[in-house]
Design a protein around this motif. Structure first.
Motif, PDB file in Angstrom:
ATOM      1  N   CYS A   1       0.838  -1.212   0.000  1.00 36.59           N
ATOM      2  CA  CYS A   1       0.000   0.000   0.000  1.00 36.59           C
ATOM      3  C   CYS A   1       0.870   1.259   0.000  1.00 36.59           C
ATOM      4  O   CYS A   1       1.800   1.386   0.783  1.00 36.59           O
ATOM      5  N   ILE A   2       0.518   2.210  -0.889  1.00 40.58           N
ATOM      6  CA  ILE A   2       1.291   3.453  -0.997  1.00 40.58           C
ATOM      7  C   ILE A   2       0.474   4.660  -0.516  1.00 40.58           C
ATOM      8  O   ILE A   2       0.879   5.799  -0.728  1.00 40.58           O
ATOM      9  N   ALA A   3      -0.678   4.411   0.073  1.00 35.60           N
ATOM     10  CA  ALA A   3      -1.544   5.485   0.603  1.00 35.60           C
ATOM     11  C   ALA A   3      -1.929   6.515  -0.447  1.00 35.60           C
ATOM     12  O   ALA A   3      -2.052   7.700  -0.148  1.00 35.60           O
ATOM     13  N   CYS A   4      -2.138   6.067  -1.661  1.00 39.51           N
ATOM     14  CA  CYS A   4      -2.549   7.003  -2.714  1.00 39.51           C
ATOM     15  C   CYS A   4      -3.994   7.449  -2.513  1.00 39.51           C
ATOM     16  O   CYS A   4      -4.432   8.433  -3.101  1.00 39.51           O
ATOM     17  N   GLN A   5      -4.753   6.714  -1.715  1.00 42.43           N
ATOM     18  CA  GLN A   5      -6.150   7.012  -1.372  1.00 42.43           C
ATOM     19  C   GLN A   5      -7.085   6.896  -2.572  1.00 42.43           C
ATOM     20  O   GLN A   5      -8.202   7.441  -2.534  1.00 42.43           O
ATOM     21  N   SER A   6      -6.668   6.201  -3.611  1.00 43.70           N
ATOM     22  CA  SER A   6      -7.580   5.987  -4.758  1.00 43.70           C
ATOM     23  C   SER A   6      -8.796   5.181  -4.311  1.00 43.70           C
ATOM     24  O   SER A   6      -9.916   5.414  -4.777  1.00 43.70           O
ATOM     25  N   CYS A   7      -8.567   4.212  -3.416  1.00 42.02           N
ATOM     26  CA  CYS A   7      -9.659   3.386  -2.891  1.00 42.02           C
ATOM     27  C   CYS A   7     -10.646   4.253  -2.129  1.00 42.02           C
ATOM     28  O   CYS A   7     -11.867   4.164  -2.309  1.00 42.02           O
TER      29      CYS A   7
ATOM     30  N   ILE B   1      -2.883  -3.966  -3.877  1.00 32.23           N
ATOM     31  CA  ILE B   1      -2.807  -4.650  -2.581  1.00 32.23           C
ATOM     32  C   ILE B   1      -4.049  -5.487  -2.309  1.00 32.23           C
ATOM     33  O   ILE B   1      -4.085  -6.256  -1.371  1.00 32.23           O
ATOM     34  N   ARG B   2      -5.141  -5.271  -3.095  1.00 29.49           N
ATOM     35  CA  ARG B   2      -6.453  -5.782  -2.694  1.00 29.49           C
ATOM     36  C   ARG B   2      -6.952  -6.913  -3.572  1.00 29.49           C
ATOM     37  O   ARG B   2      -6.853  -6.835  -4.797  1.00 29.49           O
TER      38      ARG B   2
ATOM     39  N   ALA C   1     -10.145   0.018  -7.795  1.00 31.64           N
ATOM     40  CA  ALA C   1      -9.376   1.247  -7.999  1.00 31.64           C
ATOM     41  C   ALA C   1      -7.949   1.157  -7.461  1.00 31.64           C
ATOM     42  O   ALA C   1      -7.171   2.084  -7.628  1.00 31.64           O
ATOM     43  N   CYS C   2      -7.596   0.063  -6.814  1.00 33.26           N
ATOM     44  CA  CYS C   2      -6.340   0.034  -6.045  1.00 33.26           C
ATOM     45  C   CYS C   2      -5.091   0.069  -6.930  1.00 33.26           C
ATOM     46  O   CYS C   2      -4.767  -0.881  -7.632  1.00 33.26           O
ATOM     47  N   ILE C   3      -4.395   1.194  -6.846  1.00 30.21           N
ATOM     48  CA  ILE C   3      -3.189   1.431  -7.631  1.00 30.21           C
ATOM     49  C   ILE C   3      -2.048   0.519  -7.177  1.00 30.21           C
ATOM     50  O   ILE C   3      -1.267   0.030  -7.980  1.00 30.21           O
ATOM     51  N   GLY C   4      -1.947   0.325  -5.879  1.00 31.71           N
ATOM     52  CA  GLY C   4      -0.839  -0.467  -5.334  1.00 31.71           C
ATOM     53  C   GLY C   4      -1.022  -1.970  -5.506  1.00 31.71           C
ATOM     54  O   GLY C   4      -0.149  -2.749  -5.158  1.00 31.71           O
TER      55      GLY C   4
ATOM     56  N   ALA D   1      -5.226   0.019   5.312  1.00 28.42           N
ATOM     57  CA  ALA D   1      -6.444   0.270   4.517  1.00 28.42           C
ATOM     58  C   ALA D   1      -7.603  -0.457   5.193  1.00 28.42           C
ATOM     59  O   ALA D   1      -7.455  -1.611   5.605  1.00 28.42           O
TER      60      ALA D   1
ATOM     61  N   VAL E   1      -7.810   4.918   4.530  1.00 27.42           N
ATOM     62  CA  VAL E   1      -6.451   4.394   4.700  1.00 27.42           C
ATOM     63  C   VAL E   1      -5.763   5.274   5.725  1.00 27.42           C
ATOM     64  O   VAL E   1      -5.656   6.487   5.525  1.00 27.42           O
TER      65      VAL E   1
HETATM   66  S1  SF4 Z   1      -5.722   2.376  -3.646  1.00 29.16           S
HETATM   67 FE1  SF4 Z   1      -4.532   0.608  -2.861  1.00 29.16          FE
HETATM   68  S2  SF4 Z   1      -2.428   1.433  -2.745  1.00 29.16           S
HETATM   69 FE2  SF4 Z   1      -3.770   3.225  -2.865  1.00 29.16          FE
HETATM   70  S3  SF4 Z   1      -4.219   3.732  -0.710  1.00 29.16           S
HETATM   71 FE3  SF4 Z   1      -5.869   2.366  -1.360  1.00 29.16          FE
HETATM   72  S4  SF4 Z   1      -5.200   0.329  -0.711  1.00 29.16           S
HETATM   73 FE4  SF4 Z   1      -3.370   1.645  -0.672  1.00 29.16          FE
END
Ligand code: SF4
Ligand code: SF4
Length: 421
Positions: A35-41, A269-270, A264-267, A175, A63
């Motif tokens: 997780c990079i905390a981009c907050q896209s989720c 992780i999900r 939507a998760c960019i990282g 998250a 997150v």
């Molecule tokens: S979209 Fe994925 S990578 Fe970005 S903050 Fe949410 S859980 Fe983390």
């Protein structure tokens, strides 16, 4: 109170209602290491479900930066403190029973939020909890990127550097969404029985017509994922994007899609899915289901605060650089084994980790086709061998959804477009 079996705790547990389980259960695995905390989720959820008047402070998906961050502020420190007070003799995990299905992490000795409340005030509320203040709901991303531990000089590298297995200065991103718990505290606490768990997929919903805004669910949910809306005077919570789960999203073509925050998760992780349950609420063996594999076979994914007693359906691959006592408190006694396995993945684990976010369509099974050896070397003193295996994801109807490889392809931009596509 009924007695129900909580397999996270490896024992029977008191709960206000008799156990009733869906055939399949909404569940997810988050790999915190990515997780990079981009907050896209967070924003995907906000822009879909909570963008209206009266929902300004509502973040069904959020997150937060641990250990200091939290939404609402200090939610876990506060409930842990209440649990501590209700367990004057302490809480502990004792040995493993050898029964991987009903007690994979041993037995929890201590009172859960259902049992502690009964002990403290037998005739009042059914669940140990507290109501956060308005101020605590106000700053969802407070303490973002604030580390704990020794601090370096701004602009300079940390003099002694950092190294695994544990960093001296650390934080991580956690998250969170509603865990659609097997034994929901929100449901247990509602005096109007306005909260229910769907028999088809275990999604926990608040009946908006029945709710009268007593906020007992807000007080009881230890994860604080039930929220009060001032202008409608009823409570709301994550609905697990159920139209997508049902394959009713206009884009899905009838195929179950993962929730908006997952997609939507960019990282990457999900991963979310629907797992099969046995009649006693344990996970039915489903060897080629990726979530079953990660939780029950590889054992790299662990529940968040299992000691609360709600049997949450969110599982986390713990961050490998964080001091273990902190992680054990958060994810239980499986932490050391999970990190060891994640740091030294075998061929199957590496392949399954590639399934994360290759598609928004829900995966119900996978198959690995072996590929050639591509690397041999040592990593932290251990020999490692990598293979470019292909992993194939299958949908609900057993049809192939996609295939991907362990080696990610390298794309070389043409010199004409060096800085853009
Ligand atoms: S979209 Fe994925 S990578 Fe970005 S903050 Fe949410 S859980 Fe983390
Ligand atoms: S996380 Fe909270 S709101 Fe969600 S099902 Fe569990 S107790 Fe209810």
């Amino acid at each position: 109170m009924a007695q129900v079996h909580n397999w996270h705790l490896g024992r029977e547990m008191a709960y206000p209602y008799e156990a009733a389980f869906p055939e399949r259960q909404f569940a997810f695995v988050f790999n915190i290491n990515r997780c990079i905390a981009c907050q896209s989720c967070t924003m995907a959820c906000k822009s879909t479900w909570t963008f209206s008047k009266g929902q300004e402070q509502m973040w069904w998906a959020n997150v937060e930066t641990k250990p200091y961050g939290g939404y609402p502020m200090f939610w876990d420190a506060k409930i842990l403190e209440l649990l501590d007070r209700a367990n004057p003799d302490g809480m502990a995990w004792t040995g493993t029973s050898g029964d991987d299905r009903r007690s994979p992490w041993g037995r929890f000795e201590g009172r859960t939020i259902f049992e502690a409340q009964r002990m403290l005030t037998p005739d009042s509320a059914r669940v140990l909890g507290y109501l956060p203040t308005d101020e605590e709901w106000n700053s969802p991303n407070i303490y973002e990127d604030n580390p704990v531990g020794t601090r370096g000089v701004p602009g300079e590298y940390h003099k002694t550097g950092e190294a695994l297995p544990e960093h001296k200065t650390w934080f991580f991103y956690l998250a969170r969404i509603c865990n659609h718990c097997q034994y929901p505290a929100c449901l247990a606490a509602c005096p109007r029985k306005a909260i229910y768990k769907r028999p088809e997929d275990g999604i926990v919903l608040i009946d908006q017509a029945e709710c009268r805004g007593y906020r007992k669910c807000v007080e009881a949910c230890p994860y604080k994922k039930s929220m009060y809306r001032g202008n409608t005077r009823v409570s709301e919570k994550c609905i697990a994007c159920y139209p997508r789960i049902e394959g009713k999203d206009p884009e899905s073509g009838g195929i179950p899609l993962e929730t908006r925050c997952m997609a939507a998760c960019i990282g990457q992780i999900r991963m979310q899915g629907l797992v099969k349950l046995n009649r006693d609420g344990t996970w039915a063996e489903d060897r080629q289901h990726p979530l079953y594999y990660l939780v029950h076979v590889a054992k790299v994914a662990l529940p968040l605060y299992p000691q609360f007693g709600t049997e949450p359906n969110g599982y986390y691959i713990p961050p490998r650089w964080v001091p273990r006592p902190y992680l054990r408190q958060m994810f239980g006694p499986g932490v050391d084994q999970a990190i060891e396995r994640y740091e030294n993945p075998d061929r199957e684990l590496l392949a399954v980790l590639q399934l994360f976010r290759r598609s928004s369509k829900m995966i119900f099974g996978y198959k690995i086709v072996e590929g050639p050896k591509t690397y041999e070397g040592t990593l932290r003193g251990r020999t490692i061998t990598l293979y470019n295996d292909t992993v194939i994801g299958y949908g609900k109807d057993g049809k192939e959804l996609f295939r991907t490889t362990v080696d990610e392809p390298i794309h070389v931009r043409s010199s004409q477009h060096a800085n853009s596509i």
